[in-house]
Design an enzyme around this catalytic site. Sequence first.
Site, short mmCIF file in Angstrom:
data_model
loop_
_atom_site.label_atom_id
_atom_site.label_comp_id
_atom_site.label_asym_id
_atom_site.label_seq_id
_atom_site.Cartn_x
_atom_site.Cartn_y
_atom_site.Cartn_z
N HIS A 1 0.74 -1.13 0.05
CA HIS A 1 -0.02 0.19 0.00
C HIS A 1 0.86 1.23 0.03
O HIS A 1 1.63 1.56 1.03
CB HIS A 1 -0.97 -0.15 1.18
N HIS B 1 1.32 5.47 -2.11
CA HIS B 1 1.10 6.61 -2.92
C HIS B 1 2.22 7.17 -3.36
O HIS B 1 2.73 8.03 -2.88
CB HIS B 1 0.06 7.46 -2.16
N GLN C 1 -9.79 9.24 -5.31
CA GLN C 1 -9.16 10.07 -4.03
C GLN C 1 -10.56 10.92 -3.40
O GLN C 1 -10.86 10.84 -2.18
CB GLN C 1 -8.19 10.98 -3.94
N HIS D 1 -9.12 1.57 -0.22
CA HIS D 1 -9.27 2.21 1.26
C HIS D 1 -10.50 2.18 1.73
O HIS D 1 -11.54 2.81 1.22
CB HIS D 1 -9.01 3.80 1.10
N GLU E 1 -11.33 3.99 6.88
CA GLU E 1 -10.03 4.69 7.30
C GLU E 1 -10.83 5.90 8.33
O GLU E 1 -10.76 6.83 7.98
CB GLU E 1 -8.99 5.20 6.39
N ASP F 1 2.25 3.15 3.05
CA ASP F 1 1.26 4.36 2.47
C ASP F 1 1.76 5.64 2.23
O ASP F 1 1.50 6.10 0.94
CB ASP F 1 0.33 4.49 3.78
FE FE2 Z 1 -3.53 5.21 1.36
#
Ligand code: FE2
Length: 423
Positions: free
Chosen positions: A57, A59, A152, A210, A213, A309
Amino acid sequence: MLDLLIQHATLPDGRQDQSIAVQNGRIVDVAPGLHAPAHDTLDAQGLLLSPPFVDAHFHLDSALSYGQPRVNQSGTLLEGIALWGELKPHLTHDAIVERALRYCDWAVGRGLLAIRSHVDVCDDRLLAVQALLQVKRQVAPYLDLQLVAFPQDGVLRSPTALANLKRALDLGVEVVGGIPHFERTMAQGSDSVQLLCELAAERGLLVDMHCDESDDPMSRHVETLALHTQRLGLQGRVTGSHLTSMHSMDNYYVSKLLALMAEADLGVVANPLINITLQGRHDSYPKRRGMTRVPEQLAAGLTVAFGQDCVMDPWYSLGSGDLLEVASMGLHVAQMTSQAAMRQCFEAITTAPARLLHLKDYGLAPGCHADFVLLDARDPVEALRLKPARLRVYRRGQCIAQTAASPTQLSLPGRPEATQFRL
Ligand code: FE2
């Protein structure tokens, strides 16, 4: 004649004094005491030879953008999302490529040779998608980069997100992402999970969302994710990332939920560094840790990985691509301190994420790619404790990175001249 013969290695499963024979980029034999002519031989001197680290995971589109256009003052998730929104209009193709390539250099140096990166598709130009597809091709000789189409701003909440997500998949992004807890309502969150799972089933793709969260124990989209995984026959192909709301859920409900997750063979990714810093922000004391229930998920038979992450981006100003740091934090947050649990934490940055990414020919067995890392540690627990130098990193049998061991020199009366922090 072998291309490479490594001798006297310790393997993560505890086998000692092993030799690994390599030919044409693949492991051809693993056995104690092999002797055969080879172009290159390496005496591992009893140190740990591991398959490469895998980050389930990440970005990569935002990594190393720290301070652009400003620093996250509060350090919260929501300010991070706002900050990313401010940065997005100023991104350029070349800047994304340059930052991503630099991070991949760091990754290789850390023995991290496979990364699943979410890429934000809520930008009608799909700038980050195009840039990371170029990076994926460019790094392919030394690093497996798997991309997730990540809406996102919410696939339903953002007006063009669904169309953009499909365009990203058409361009070659290979995993379907989502963010149900960020949709406008719980109901729309559920709708987004159904829609995205159906899209993945239609196209024969993997899913990694995701999911939940949040510290809100009523954020239960993971339940819906398990339902549609099972309904559509996607068992073993769907991952729930974060799942932090599980930390705060009622224990009775979790006992039902874990069975549903197991039925769906749902993958789980916890991101301990990020979870421990972003969750529990609305708490006074006691402050929740917020990481999902890793030991209970493992006990239920689920595949659980620890992910990095973020590194130096709007959400997190630290990090360096060191998955041993990630697993060490996960170990502490989950109180996984038994010998067996610590070994599971090592698996959560190697074999478990390799399974979630469906990596082919990963591992230290005959027939696998000759990809491995020699660590300056004698076993996985010592590796987690010391986060030591990655002495040599191999890809397809070629050494692609080296770091020297650096014992600390001492000048103390009546004491040894150096220490390596070992008993
Ligand atoms: Fe993430």
